[in-house]
Design an enzyme around this catalytic site. Structure first.
Site, mmCIF file in Angstrom:
data_model
loop_
_atom_site.group_PDB
_atom_site.id
_atom_site.type_symbol
_atom_site.label_atom_id
_atom_site.label_comp_id
_atom_site.label_asym_id
_atom_site.label_seq_id
_atom_site.Cartn_x
_atom_site.Cartn_y
_atom_site.Cartn_z
ATOM 1 N N ILE A 1 23.132 24.105 57.246
ATOM 2 C CA ILE A 1 22.990 22.647 56.836
ATOM 3 C C ILE A 1 21.886 22.412 55.931
ATOM 4 O O ILE A 1 21.710 21.125 55.372
ATOM 5 C CB ILE A 1 23.154 21.693 58.077
ATOM 6 C CG1 ILE A 1 22.092 21.992 59.305
ATOM 7 C CG2 ILE A 1 24.482 21.803 58.609
ATOM 8 C CD1 ILE A 1 21.802 21.072 60.179
ATOM 9 N N HIS B 1 22.742 35.739 64.766
ATOM 10 C CA HIS B 1 23.149 35.148 63.555
ATOM 11 C C HIS B 1 22.541 35.898 62.701
ATOM 12 O O HIS B 1 21.556 36.285 62.590
ATOM 13 C CB HIS B 1 23.207 33.706 63.652
ATOM 14 C CG HIS B 1 21.776 33.099 63.641
ATOM 15 N ND1 HIS B 1 21.024 33.020 64.645
ATOM 16 C CD2 HIS B 1 20.876 32.534 62.480
ATOM 17 C CE1 HIS B 1 19.734 32.586 64.436
ATOM 18 N NE2 HIS B 1 19.858 32.122 63.051
#
Length: 120
Positions: free
Chosen positions: A34, A104
Site C-alpha cells: 500500500i 513476508h
C-alpha cells in the site's frame, strides 16, 4: 518477536482487510504494497502463521516452503521483472526494522535499485 494473530497480514488473510491481490494458491498470498517504494512493490506471504524466515524454514511443511519459493519466482516473472532485474527482501527482527510479525518477502523492481546497503 511473537506471532500476533491480529497483525495486518493475518487480517488480510482472514478477509478482514482488503488487498490488491496479484497471486494466490493454497499456501501463498501476494499483493501490492500500500506504500510502494519502487514502481513494482509486491508483498508475498505464506498463509501459515510464521513470524520470520527463521520460523518458516524451521517449522513450515515441505509443501509450504516449495510453494512459497515457486510463487516468488512466478510473481516476478508475471510482473515482467526478470529481464531488467529485481530485489527480494525479508526483514527479520528489530535491527532489520521488521514492522509486521508475519514472515513476508518484498519484491522490488521497475527501476534501477542501487546498492543493497549504503556504505558507511
Amino acid at each position: 518477536m511473537a506471532y500476533d494473530p491480529n497483525n495486518v497480514f493475518a487480517r488480510i488473510l482472514r478477509g478482514d482487510l482488503p488487498c490488491r491481490k496479484v497471486y494466490e494458491d493454497a499456501h501463498v498470498l501476494a499483493f501490492h504494497d500500500i506504500r510502494p517504494q519502487t514502481p513494482v512493490h509486491i508483498l508475498v506471504i505464506p498463509k501459515g502463521a510464521y513470524v520470520s524466515l527463521d520460523d518458516f524454514s524451521a517449522n513450515a511443511s515441505e509443501a509450504e516452503i516449495v510453494a512459497f519459493t515457486r510463487a516468488v519466482g512466478a510473481i516476478a516473472r508475471e510482473a515482467g521483472l526478470v529481464a531488467s532485474g529485481y530485489r527480494i527482501l525479508a526483514n527479520h527482527g528489530q535491527d532489520a526494522h521488521q514492522e509486521v510479525p508475519h514472515f513476508h518477502v518484498h519484491i522490488f523492481g521497475g527501476r534501477e535499485l542501487g546498492r543493497m546497503i549504503a556504505k558507511e
